[in-house]
Motif scaffolding. Sequence first.
Motif, PDB file in Angstrom:
ATOM      1  N   PRO A  27       2.737   4.503   3.040  1.00  0.00           N
ATOM      2  CA  PRO A  27       2.019   5.358   3.992  1.00  0.00           C
ATOM      3  C   PRO A  27       1.498   4.518   5.156  1.00  0.00           C
ATOM      4  N   GLY A  28       1.507   5.071   6.349  1.00  0.00           N
ATOM      5  CA  GLY A  28       1.145   4.344   7.558  1.00  0.00           C
ATOM      6  C   GLY A  28      -0.305   3.917   7.639  1.00  0.00           C
ATOM      7  N   ALA A  29      -1.205   4.680   7.057  1.00  0.00           N
ATOM      8  CA  ALA A  29      -2.631   4.394   7.202  1.00  0.00           C
ATOM      9  C   ALA A  29      -3.004   3.027   6.639  1.00  0.00           C
ATOM     10  N   ASP A  30      -2.378   2.617   5.566  1.00  0.00           N
ATOM     11  CA  ASP A  30      -2.701   1.343   4.914  1.00  0.00           C
ATOM     12  C   ASP A  30      -1.569   0.336   5.005  1.00  0.00           C
ATOM     13  N   PHE A  31      -0.663   0.518   5.922  1.00  0.00           N
ATOM     14  CA  PHE A  31       0.559  -0.284   5.963  1.00  0.00           C
ATOM     15  C   PHE A  31       0.270  -1.783   5.982  1.00  0.00           C
ATOM     16  N   THR A  32      -0.507  -2.247   6.937  1.00  0.00           N
ATOM     17  CA  THR A  32      -0.778  -3.676   7.082  1.00  0.00           C
ATOM     18  C   THR A  32      -1.536  -4.219   5.877  1.00  0.00           C
ATOM     19  N   ALA A  33      -2.548  -3.498   5.431  1.00  0.00           N
ATOM     20  CA  ALA A  33      -3.338  -3.941   4.281  1.00  0.00           C
ATOM     21  C   ALA A  33      -2.478  -3.994   3.019  1.00  0.00           C
ATOM     22  N   THR A  34      -1.608  -3.023   2.834  1.00  0.00           N
ATOM     23  CA  THR A  34      -0.745  -3.005   1.652  1.00  0.00           C
ATOM     24  C   THR A  34       0.231  -4.174   1.679  1.00  0.00           C
ATOM     25  N   CYS A  35       0.807  -4.457   2.837  1.00  0.00           N
ATOM     26  CA  CYS A  35       1.723  -5.602   2.964  1.00  0.00           C
ATOM     27  C   CYS A  35       0.993  -6.896   2.612  1.00  0.00           C
ATOM     28  N   GLU A  36      -0.223  -7.042   3.078  1.00  0.00           N
ATOM     29  CA  GLU A  36      -1.018  -8.234   2.780  1.00  0.00           C
ATOM     30  C   GLU A  36      -1.309  -8.345   1.283  1.00  0.00           C
ATOM     31  N   ARG A  37      -1.655  -7.227   0.636  1.00  0.00           N
ATOM     32  CA  ARG A  37      -1.907  -7.239  -0.809  1.00  0.00           C
ATOM     33  C   ARG A  37      -0.653  -7.651  -1.582  1.00  0.00           C
ATOM     34  N   LEU A  38       0.502  -7.178  -1.142  1.00  0.00           N
ATOM     35  CA  LEU A  38       1.753  -7.537  -1.811  1.00  0.00           C
ATOM     36  C   LEU A  38       2.019  -9.038  -1.691  1.00  0.00           C
ATOM     37  N   ARG A  39       1.753  -9.597  -0.521  1.00  0.00           N
ATOM     38  CA  ARG A  39       1.909 -11.046  -0.337  1.00  0.00           C
ATOM     39  C   ARG A  39       0.946 -11.817  -1.244  1.00  0.00           C
ATOM     40  N   GLU A  40      -0.308 -11.353  -1.304  1.00  0.00           N
ATOM     41  CA  GLU A  40      -1.311 -12.014  -2.145  1.00  0.00           C
ATOM     42  C   GLU A  40      -0.923 -11.990  -3.622  1.00  0.00           C
ATOM     43  N   LYS A  41      -0.169 -10.980  -4.035  1.00  0.00           N
ATOM     44  CA  LYS A  41       0.278 -10.873  -5.423  1.00  0.00           C
ATOM     45  C   LYS A  41       1.562 -11.664  -5.673  1.00  0.00           C
ATOM     46  N   GLY A  42       2.017 -12.395  -4.645  1.00  0.00           N
ATOM     47  CA  GLY A  42       3.160 -13.280  -4.815  1.00  0.00           C
ATOM     48  C   GLY A  42       4.502 -12.727  -4.396  1.00  0.00           C
ATOM     49  N   LEU A  43       4.543 -11.553  -3.804  1.00  0.00           N
ATOM     50  CA  LEU A  43       5.826 -11.010  -3.361  1.00  0.00           C
ATOM     51  C   LEU A  43       6.182 -11.562  -1.988  1.00  0.00           C
ATOM     52  N   LYS A  44       7.455 -11.844  -1.809  1.00  0.00           N
ATOM     53  CA  LYS A  44       7.949 -12.312  -0.519  1.00  0.00           C
ATOM     54  C   LYS A  44       8.498 -11.099   0.228  1.00  0.00           C
ATOM     55  N   LEU A  45       7.912 -10.814   1.392  1.00  0.00           N
ATOM     56  CA  LEU A  45       8.400  -9.695   2.200  1.00  0.00           C
ATOM     57  C   LEU A  45       9.463 -10.226   3.151  1.00  0.00           C
ATOM     58  N   ILE A  46      10.674  -9.750   2.995  1.00  0.00           N
ATOM     59  CA  ILE A  46      11.774 -10.191   3.849  1.00  0.00           C
ATOM     60  C   ILE A  46      11.574  -9.659   5.262  1.00  0.00           C
ATOM     61  N   SER A  47      11.160  -8.423   5.348  1.00  0.00           N
ATOM     62  CA  SER A  47      10.851  -7.828   6.651  1.00  0.00           C
ATOM     63  C   SER A  47       9.880  -6.675   6.437  1.00  0.00           C
ATOM     64  N   GLN A  48       9.185  -6.335   7.492  1.00  0.00           N
ATOM     65  CA  GLN A  48       8.324  -5.163   7.453  1.00  0.00           C
ATOM     66  C   GLN A  48       8.443  -4.470   8.793  1.00  0.00           C
ATOM     67  N   GLU A  49       8.509  -3.166   8.750  1.00  0.00           N
ATOM     68  CA  GLU A  49       8.702  -2.374   9.965  1.00  0.00           C
ATOM     69  C   GLU A  49       7.867  -1.121   9.857  1.00  0.00           C
TER      70      GLU A  49
END
Length: 95
Positions: A27-49
């Motif tokens: 969902p767009g409302a939490d997009f940036t925060a959710t991406c950051e949480r995923l990184r903090e949990k050790g996931l590598k984001l190949i891309s985000q759009e």
Amino acid sequence: EKTLEILLEESFIDLEEGETSFFVELPGADFTATCERLREKGLKLISQEFSKVAITKMPVAGEDEIKLQAFYDKLDTHDDVQALYCNVEWSEDSE
């Protein structure tokens, strides 16, 4: 499997599993925060759009659809238009 568990903890709209990666629609409302949480949990984001997707589609038909399609096409090809968003539900014939 651990990656899937992490993703299931988040509120997502759609999740597709590939051979070596996942496609996650958030969902767009939490997009940036959710991406950051995923990184903090050790996931590598190949891309985000970030994309705007209409939740409610508006159906049009007949002459209205023809006129609206012509207007949309003119806007879409205009040099000064950088992005165009539309929530019209086009018929299969016009797409």
